[in-house]
Each structure stands twice: as C-alpha cells, then as structure tokens.
Design a protein around this motif. Sequence first.
Motif, PDB file in Angstrom:
ATOM      1  N   GLY A 250       1.027  -1.206   0.092  1.00  0.00           N
ATOM      2  CA  GLY A 250       0.091   0.194   0.039  1.00  0.00           C
ATOM      3  C   GLY A 250       0.682   1.269  -0.083  1.00  0.00           C
ATOM      4  N   THR A 251       0.270   2.319   0.450  1.00  0.00           N
ATOM      5  CA  THR A 251       1.005   3.557   0.461  1.00  0.00           C
ATOM      6  C   THR A 251       0.781   4.115   1.752  1.00  0.00           C
ATOM      7  N   VAL A 298      -0.357  -6.236  10.083  1.00  0.00           N
ATOM      8  CA  VAL A 298       0.804  -5.472   9.274  1.00  0.00           C
ATOM      9  C   VAL A 298       1.484  -6.160   8.403  1.00  0.00           C
ATOM     10  N   ASP A 299       0.676  -6.576   7.273  1.00  0.00           N
ATOM     11  CA  ASP A 299       1.403  -7.682   6.384  1.00  0.00           C
ATOM     12  C   ASP A 299       1.975  -6.973   5.259  1.00  0.00           C
ATOM     13  N   GLY A 300       1.358  -5.713   4.820  1.00  0.00           N
ATOM     14  CA  GLY A 300       1.794  -4.836   3.528  1.00  0.00           C
ATOM     15  C   GLY A 300       2.881  -4.205   3.693  1.00  0.00           C
ATOM     16  N   TYR A 301       3.489  -3.915   2.573  1.00  0.00           N
ATOM     17  CA  TYR A 301       4.861  -3.090   2.331  1.00  0.00           C
ATOM     18  C   TYR A 301       4.212  -1.834   2.117  1.00  0.00           C
ATOM     19  N   GLU A 302       5.003  -0.950   2.227  1.00  0.00           N
ATOM     20  CA  GLU A 302       4.726   0.690   1.951  1.00  0.00           C
ATOM     21  C   GLU A 302       5.542   0.951   0.891  1.00  0.00           C
ATOM     22  N   ALA A 303       4.854   1.086  -0.505  1.00  0.00           N
ATOM     23  CA  ALA A 303       5.590   1.277  -1.647  1.00  0.00           C
ATOM     24  C   ALA A 303       5.775   2.716  -1.917  1.00  0.00           C
TER      25      ALA A 303
END
Length: 812
Positions: A250-251, A298-303
């Motif tokens: 996500g962002t 909190v499994d998503g990376y911050e692109a």
Amino acid sequence: MILQNRLYRALSVLLAVIMMLSILTPLTALAQEPVEEGRAASLEEQVAADAAAALGWPTTVWKKPLRESNSFDETFLMLWPPQSAVRYFNKPIYTATNGGDWGKETIQYLRVLPMGEQGSRDFIDTMIENGLPHSSYQGREGIVMPVGTPVCDPGGLLGYIIEQLRTGLTKFLEELFEEWDVDPNDVIITEGDCAEAAAGMIMWTCGSHIFIARDDTGSGAEDNIAAALWMAAEQSHICDIGDSLVLLAGTTDQPNAKTITDAQKLAQDTNSYYGANAYGRVVLGYTFLDADGKAGNVDGYEAGPSMAAYVDKECEFAQDALKKAFETGAPREEINLQRAIVLYAGPSQQADAANGKLSTLCCWPQNGMFYDVEVGPDDNKSHLFVSSLVMVAEQDGLGLWTHEVGHSLYSKHLLWDKHTRISDRYNYAQPWGKYGNISNWGLMGSGNWWGDPAAATPVQMSGFTKESAEWLSYVDGELDTEYALTAVENQKAGGAVLRFDDPTSNDPNRYLILEARDAGAAFGAPESGVVLYQVTWDGGNKHHIVNAITPQKGPTSGTGPRNRSYFRPTLRGVGDANAPTVFRSPAFKLEFQLVSESTASGYGATVKLVTWEPPAPVVGAVAAPAGPPAVPPPAAGQAHTTVPSGVDGVLPDIDLHAYDDQGRHVGLDYATGQYVNEIPGAIASGDLKDAEEWIYVPEGTQVRFEMSSYKTEQFLQANPGYRDVIRPQGYEMTYQRIDENGVLTAAKGQGGKIEAGAESELEGPDAPGLKYKEVKAPGYGKNLPANLWWSGLLAALGLMFVAGWVVALARR
C-alpha cells in the motif's frame, strides 16, 4: 483418527495386530517427548514453534521418531510394508498442538518432518497409494483432505487391512474379535465401500521436508493451520522460492487492510481453478512475503507515500513494492520468477470506479522477456528477473486473480509481435485491441466476473484459449459427419476442440469452432449447451478476433448471478420445437445441427455440419461494426486490464433490423430480449455483439433495413458515468443477392456512424448506384491446416524456381 465409518472400526480392531506382526513398535504407542529445553532449536523446531505462536497456541514442540507413530497418526501409513519403510523409522517428527485432547477429538496440530528429498516424495506417494486425495497446496505437491472426503478402495496399509477383511479372517483374528467383544459382521467391508475423513488435513512437500496441518475437531481449521505453518516455513527459508511471489503493498495514505492469510486463500483457490481449467497442467508454486514477519495485520509493504501518485502507473507501483520488500537484501544474488503478484490496498478501478485509484492488470516487459528489478542495499544488490507483474486489488475476487494470472501464461499466438501470452477476448478502445467478444463464455472475456459475490466462481476459458495454450488441440470437422462433443469443462489433457472451415475464405486464420459447455461442472459455464464461435484475423495487428454467435431462435440472452446478462448457447434444447437446434448461414451455405444432448457424465452433445442452400432468390443486408468500441475499457501502457465489472448487463452495441410493408419485424425485441423473425422466409444471424449481423429476405419482399443504437442508450442509463466518454459507433454495409442458381453477388453500401439511442434507416439493396459483383468463395475445406502441406509444397517449388532464375541471370 484419520477415518471413520466402517473402515475406522476395522482399523481400530486391527492396527494393534498389524503393529505386533510387523514388529514395528509395542502395542501401546510410546508417548512423544517435548524437545529438550536449554539447547538451540533446530530449524524444524523453530518453524513449528513460530507457526504455533502465530496461531496463539502453546509453543512447546514435541519430538518423536516416525517408528513411534500410532493409529491416530497419519504418519502411521508410512510404516508399511516394513521392509521398504525401515529406512524412515528413525526420521524425527516435530509436532505443536493447540493443547487439545488426542482421545476426545479436540486436538489440532501441525507437524514438520525432515524426510529428505526422496523421503518427501515417498511420503506423498504413500499417502496417495492409501487413497488420500492427490492435490497441491500453494503449488507444492501434497494432499488436501477436508472432513468428509471419501476414501474408496485404497492400497497400501489401508488396502492391505481392507483386503484381509474382505477375504476372510483367520482363526487367530476371530479369537481376538471374540476376546474384544467385536462382531465380525460389523467390520466386514465389501467392494466399493468408502470411508470418510473424520479429520481435516493438509500436507505438502517442499524440498526435503513434509509439512502437515490437521484439525480433528471437524471445524475446518486446517486451512488456517496450514497458512501459519506455510508462512513460518517461508520466513525461515526452509523452502526454496517458488515461481510466483505474492506480497501485499500500500502507501502511507492507504495501507493494506487485508492480511497475507487472505492472499494465501485466494492463491490456493487460483491453483484449484487452474487444476480444473488447465486439466492439471498449470500449478503456481507460491512464495509469500510478510512485511513484519509475524502474526498480526501489518502484512503489507509501503511502496510510496501516496496512492494517487501511482494512478496509471501500476507497473511502476509493482516494481516499487518489490524493491521495498527486498530493501534489506534478497536470499541470493539472482532470483528468477514467472510472476510477482502484488495485492495493492483498496478497491480496483474495475470493481469500484468511484473509489478505486489503480487498475487490476498484468504488466508485460517492453523487451518481451522479463523485468530486471534491482533490489537490496548498495553493498548487497540482487536482481529479480520477473516475466510478469500481476496487479490485483486486495478486495478483488478469485475471477480477477485467475484472469490476470492467465495473462502471465504461455500462448502460442504472439501479441504485439513479442509476447507469447494468453490474450483478452473483449475489445479495447485502441485500434489494435479488437479481440472480439465471447461474453461470459470464457475467463478472458467477461466470465471472470461470474458468481455471487462478483468474481466468486469464474467460468473456465473458452476452447480457443485452451487450444492456444496447448492444453487442447483442434479436430477439423468434415461435412455430413456426426461428432460427439465432451464439454470443455469435462475434457482431459490432450482433449480436442471441434473446428470447421470458413468456406468464404482461404485464410487458415478464419474458421469456426463448436464447443459443448457444462454449467454443472467445476467453474462451469453460464448455461449448458453448444456455443458456435467465428474466428477471424486482424492482419494489421496480427491477432485473432473471436466472437460468440448468439442463437437464431428464441431468447438470445439469459440472466445469471446478480442479474448478470449473458449470451445463451447458440444451439440447445433438442426436443423443444421452440429451441435453437440449428444455425444456418446463407453466405457460408452451411447448417450447423445439434443432433442430440446427454447429461449422463456431465453435459455432452452430438453435432453435425451439412451443406445448405438458402431458398432462392434472396436479398440481404450485412452490417459490420467499424472503428473502435463505443466505450474505452481502462488500459495502462504495456498492461492488459480486466474488463470493468460496471460494464455489465446490456453493453454498447448497434443492431441490424428489418421491417416489411406489413410491419413484421426481424431483429432483437428490446422489451423481451428475444430475437424475433416475423417476416416469412427471412433468415437472420441473430443478435451479435461487435460482429457482423445479417438479414436475408425473399427477393421481392418490400423491406426496410434499419440500424439501431438502442442498446447503447440502455447501457448509459444503467452506467451514466460513461456518458461523457461514449463515442458514436461506426458501421459498414454490404448488400448481397443469391439468385435461383445459388450465385452470390455483393455490393458495397454506404456506411456511417450512429449516436447512442438513435435509429438510422439504411439505403437498402435496391438503392441506385450499387454495383453488384459475383463473390467467388473457395468452398468448404480449402484453408484448413490439412491442406496447408500442399500449399507449402507449391510455395517452396515456386521459391526454388525464382531462386534458380535469379542465379541463372547472375551467371550470365
């Protein structure tokens, strides 16, 4: 316990006997011991403990050798026959549990077995031999056995025990039965009896290890247990990286709301889909990345900082997400992937145009081979070589996953002169993007949205796509010959699709396909029946155009889940006088016949193609769409997007109509959805989308032809957001005559454009200035591949002659 019903009763009696006779272990199974405290944990122990922690279980890991397996253990099956199993007797089993009771069926547990490469293969083979269902988990070979799964006529240890019960019991066993107060009649098993799995279980092999997730409570928790065990194994790098990398991204302003567990479920369902759709020839081997590497959300990376910054830059987003995921380094210097699947935060543009910022799509590299994504810090750089970047929204359903993954799979047909990938089967706004329309008859058309909720049960791919992927092959049909069709959904690898020549052309890229479809099969079609497709060729852009042909009789559209409209089968309903059991084409001079239908083993049909002469003389109008589609589907550079779900129901389209001097009508009745044919002797194509429509009437009939864009207005009323981007739809006209001798002549008419909702009267076949010329068609069977050998030979001889002539001139 693994099994219940009569088989389990038999096992309960005989397991102790088998153990004693095999001298494998004492009658009473030895208790497993917790791993010794105070020493460094092995990799297997750490994986088991991490998975238990993620599930909220006690993190104590128990260890015992495989030889101490008892009748409650699935590993018990590995101990037979003793002479071949002896090499695995001392292999350790590491187990973590939920703390439940083994005897009271409240136990849930996970296991890690370091069996070695050969041992892991033997383990799965043994389970399959014993009747457990062969499958895969996240692309790794294994067993997936929900509660209630039937186990019929197994081999191995279970088969041996059952065979003893079937063939009779020795006096020794009868005495044991008497001593244990068991009636032999209660455990005698006859041929064809099936047991049922009383425990849910998932097991898979990865390299030199076996992983097992099991739930004896019957609640179906094996899925979550397997997901936790899988992620623990991924984090430890105990398994090699698969061909398909999956991560959430996500962002700063829009983080992911879903978890990696959600992604795992969809990924496994994607493999289930392709197991049916590709007849087992496509299995994705997944590796999942978790941003924080532990349990939680909190499994998503911050692109990047803003999702809005990536609008129309989905391929860039995917690469930034990969860089973020490996910013501290990769396991090795070079990683080769078939695809990276990035689940971006929020909804997709296709599913929610108002709130979605990015599109669901598949990115292909400019060089036609792979993306080279450099990751890691300066002192530890690695390269990810990725053939496709699949962007799916975290809220997308299975249909969007399978559609975009489809774009990453091989097809023998080139796209854009460089990509050998499976193509869409719907039209884009760009001139190069006219791929035809198959409606909901294929995953690569609109069938990815099938189901309730949307995209829950996507339909299988059409026969054209399966043949291009080389899962099926064509059989070229002959005239006056009956062909038995097995539905595409029920085919097996190496099966066939029935192809017929286009008798008006000598181009081998122009032909027709007849395929049976089964609504009741796994990922079944909208309706059972036989669908006729017309395949043509876009020479400028070098790709096929495939159109499903609607019926000439009866309702041409039906309504599926969520009131989704679909083309009905071209042929269906043998025995019903009002059903379309034939399709006739005056230009082809052919009649497609539905001879019979069967539902004995899923839907099947018998079809036949015969020559047919239309009642002559007749005159006709042929209307062909021209120019780009009325509404541009979203597209993003070198990416193929899925068709928006909002483009549903009635789609933008123009229709040909005919009215005689008594007001009788041939064409689509917009009020009823039926294609009507009220003019005596008229022959019509039926309602087609983005394809030629034609109507012939007996010569001398006072007839008026008309074009209508009423369906486009219907679409805009249902989807007002498209009214600002709708464009007039172009068409081209040809008028034809077939005289009493069967000679076909044609004249180019005046084309035009028509606004949404408008009606336009056409000049008609008797308009002054039309110049009719005879159309000399090659005839049936002139361009099928069977005849290309002769064409190739003649071409080769011609080239040899020219080359010899050039050489002779040079020598002079």
